[in-house]
Design a protein around this motif. Structure first.
Motif, short mmCIF file in Angstrom:
data_model
loop_
_atom_site.label_atom_id
_atom_site.label_comp_id
_atom_site.label_asym_id
_atom_site.label_seq_id
_atom_site.Cartn_x
_atom_site.Cartn_y
_atom_site.Cartn_z
N LEU A 58 37.61 53.96 37.04
CA LEU A 58 38.43 53.97 38.26
C LEU A 58 39.58 52.96 38.10
O LEU A 58 39.50 52.05 37.29
CB LEU A 58 37.58 53.63 39.49
N PRO A 59 40.66 53.17 38.90
CA PRO A 59 41.79 52.22 38.79
C PRO A 59 41.34 50.78 39.06
O PRO A 59 40.45 50.54 39.90
CB PRO A 59 42.74 52.69 39.89
N ARG A 60 41.96 49.84 38.35
CA ARG A 60 41.60 48.43 38.50
C ARG A 60 42.39 47.78 39.63
O ARG A 60 43.59 47.98 39.72
CB ARG A 60 41.89 47.67 37.20
N ARG A 61 41.71 47.02 40.47
CA ARG A 61 42.40 46.28 41.53
C ARG A 61 43.09 45.04 40.96
O ARG A 61 44.20 44.70 41.32
CB ARG A 61 41.42 45.82 42.63
N THR A 62 42.40 44.34 40.07
CA THR A 62 42.96 43.14 39.44
C THR A 62 42.52 43.13 37.98
O THR A 62 41.61 43.87 37.61
CB THR A 62 42.43 41.84 40.08
N ARG A 63 43.15 42.30 37.20
CA ARG A 63 42.74 42.19 35.80
C ARG A 63 43.10 40.82 35.24
O ARG A 63 44.12 40.23 35.62
CB ARG A 63 43.41 43.28 34.94
N LEU A 64 42.21 40.32 34.40
CA LEU A 64 42.55 39.13 33.62
C LEU A 64 42.76 39.64 32.22
O LEU A 64 41.84 40.17 31.60
CB LEU A 64 41.42 38.10 33.64
N ARG A 65 44.00 39.53 31.74
CA ARG A 65 44.19 40.05 30.39
C ARG A 65 44.89 39.06 29.49
O ARG A 65 45.60 38.16 29.92
CB ARG A 65 44.91 41.38 30.39
N ARG A 66 44.65 39.33 28.25
CA ARG A 66 45.20 38.54 27.19
C ARG A 66 46.23 39.44 26.53
O ARG A 66 45.91 40.55 26.12
CB ARG A 66 44.04 38.29 26.25
N LEU A 67 47.46 38.98 26.52
CA LEU A 67 48.54 39.79 25.98
C LEU A 67 49.24 39.01 24.91
O LEU A 67 49.64 37.88 25.13
CB LEU A 67 49.57 40.07 27.08
N ARG A 68 49.34 39.62 23.78
CA ARG A 68 50.08 38.94 22.74
C ARG A 68 50.57 39.96 21.73
O ARG A 68 49.82 40.79 21.25
CB ARG A 68 49.20 37.90 22.06
N ARG A 69 51.88 39.86 21.46
CA ARG A 69 52.46 40.77 20.47
C ARG A 69 52.00 42.21 20.68
O ARG A 69 51.45 42.85 19.79
CB ARG A 69 52.11 40.32 19.05
N ARG A 70 52.21 42.68 21.89
CA ARG A 70 51.96 44.10 22.24
C ARG A 70 50.50 44.52 22.22
O ARG A 70 50.18 45.69 22.41
CB ARG A 70 52.75 45.04 21.33
N LEU A 102 47.22 30.12 34.62
CA LEU A 102 47.65 30.36 36.01
C LEU A 102 48.62 31.54 36.06
O LEU A 102 48.57 32.35 36.98
CB LEU A 102 48.28 29.10 36.61
N LEU A 103 49.47 31.63 35.05
CA LEU A 103 50.38 32.77 34.99
C LEU A 103 49.59 34.07 34.85
O LEU A 103 49.88 35.06 35.52
CB LEU A 103 51.36 32.60 33.82
N ALA A 104 48.59 34.04 33.99
CA ALA A 104 47.75 35.24 33.81
C ALA A 104 47.08 35.63 35.13
O ALA A 104 46.95 36.82 35.44
CB ALA A 104 46.69 34.99 32.74
N ALA A 105 46.69 34.64 35.93
CA ALA A 105 46.07 34.94 37.22
C ALA A 105 47.08 35.63 38.14
O ALA A 105 46.79 36.69 38.70
CB ALA A 105 45.56 33.65 37.89
N HIS A 106 48.25 35.06 38.26
CA HIS A 106 49.25 35.66 39.15
C HIS A 106 49.68 37.04 38.66
O HIS A 106 49.88 37.95 39.46
CB HIS A 106 50.46 34.73 39.29
N ALA A 107 49.80 37.19 37.35
CA ALA A 107 50.21 38.48 36.79
C ALA A 107 49.14 39.54 37.04
O ALA A 107 49.48 40.72 37.18
CB ALA A 107 50.50 38.34 35.30
N GLY A 109 46.94 39.59 39.61
CA GLY A 109 46.54 39.74 41.02
C GLY A 109 45.32 38.93 41.41
O GLY A 109 44.63 39.26 42.37
N LEU A 110 45.04 37.85 40.66
CA LEU A 110 43.87 37.01 40.95
C LEU A 110 44.30 35.72 41.64
O LEU A 110 45.34 35.15 41.33
CB LEU A 110 43.16 36.64 39.64
N GLU A 111 43.43 35.23 42.52
CA GLU A 111 43.66 33.95 43.19
C GLU A 111 43.18 32.84 42.25
O GLU A 111 42.02 32.84 41.88
CB GLU A 111 42.82 33.96 44.47
#
Ligand SMILES: Nc1nc2c(ncn2[C@@H]2O[C@H](COP(=O)(O)OP(=O)(O)OP(=O)(O)O)[C@@H](O)[C@H]2O)c(=O)[nH]1
Ligand SMILES: [Mg+2]
Ligand SMILES: [Zn+2]
Length: 298
Positions: A58-70, A102-107, A109-111
């Motif tokens: 199902l669609p995700r409401r929020t996510r904590l993700r690790r993004l690096r070099r695509r 903290l940036l990852a949280a805001h990106a 949708g996490l408090e």
């Protein structure tokens, strides 16, 4: 009706879900197996209980993700809060890393909340200014997981919501969870072995605590990366910088060499710690680089 489950562990070729208080293992087959449907702890999926297979995510409401070099890795989905866990010492407090989390949280949708552990190592010294900066920005919990000092306010904050814990290896995430719930007996490690690059917790796990709290323990992350996010998100990570930035001459001022910069003026007057500005500039440079990288890829 097709049942819905919440993913509590992910393993090769499948996952474990909880659905109406029942736990079951499910497999990924067909196109999900071929295309490697990416699942994270906290994902909601529909499943076929007879065949024991995953149908859809199902669609995700929020996510904590690790993004690096695509490359993207979702560490936890549908959580409400991100608890960034740091320690005063061993390993030392690293504001640059905290700002990235903290940036990852805001990106995603996490408090965000900040937990600073190993209060005992301060030996009664006052809280360092680099930690106090954060008290003006977000909820901060300073505590000692070893003795349990400072735990009650955190327990309150975890009540009734889903929280993912993230931070460097060795800051004491698992020790903290064991202190909150002694029956857990999560494995914890020695900081010396971590220096060799070993992590004690090896995968994200879903834990239910008393008070209707769910926490997800994660392996220590060395780097979270910014990804090509909207630079305006930095206003949420650095509200103390943003407060002055509205008075800069240029709307897109980077507070570097531009004339009539109110942020630099604030650091000169001692109203903003220079380290905050340095951290802001590092992060914006990293975001710029990631955005250049991803537009070249297109
Ligand atoms: N002095 C002190 N040491 C602590 C405290 N909390 C945890 N530790 C120690 O820090 C080390 C690492 O703790 P862990 O809980 O395994 O750390 P972690 O964050 O879960 O690490 P990973 O699973 O590798 O990400 C252990 O030796 C703990 O005993 C504390 O409040 N004070
Ligand atoms: Mg751990
Ligand atoms: Zn400026």
């Amino acid at each position: 009706m097709t049942p819905i489950g919440i993913v509590i562990t992910v393993f090769r070729g499948g996952c474990q879900v909880v659905s109406e208080d029942q736990v079951c293992d499910l497999k990924l087959i067909g196109r999900h197996a071929q295309q490697g449907l990416s699942l994270a702890v906290g994902d909601e999926i529909s499943f076929d209980p007879e065949k024991e297979i995953v149908l859809e995510r199902l669609p995700r409401r929020t996510r904590l993700r690790r993004l690096r070099r695509r490359s993207e890795q979702v560490i936890a989905a549908n959580m409400d809060q991100l608890a960034v866990v740091a320690s005063f010492l061993e390993p030392s407090f690293r504001p640059g890393a905290i700002d990235r989390f903290l940036l990852a949280a805001h990106a995603g949708g996490l408090e965000p909340i900040l937990i600073v552990n190993k209060l005992d190592l301060l030996k009664g010294e006052p809280l360092p200014e680099e930690v106090r900066v954060y008290e003006r920005i977000l909820p901060v919990f300073t505590l000692c997981a070893r003795t349990g000092k400072g735990l009650p306010p955190l327990r309150e904050k975890l009540r009734g919501v889903r929280t993912v814990l993230a931070g460097h290896s060795g800051v004491g995430k698992s020790t903290l969870l064991n202190a909150l719930e002694p029956e857990l007996r999560l494995e914890t490690g020695e900081v010396t072995s971590m220096k060799k690059g070993r992590h004690t917790t090896s995968r994200a796990i879903w834990i239910r605590l008393a008070g209707d709290a769910v926490v997800v323990d994660t392996p220590g992350l060395r780097e979270i990366g910014t990804g090509p996010v909207d630079p305006d998100l930095l206003d949420e990570v650095y509200p103390d910088v943003a407060r002055f930035a509205s008075d800069c001459r240029f709307r897109d001022c980077r507070h570097d060499r531009e004339p009539e910069c109110s942020v630099r003026a604030a650091t000169e007057r001692g109203e903003l710690p220079p380290a905050r500005l340095v951290s802001f500039q590092r992060l914006i440079a990293e975001i710029d680089a990631e955005r250049r990288d991803s537009s070249q890829a297109r």
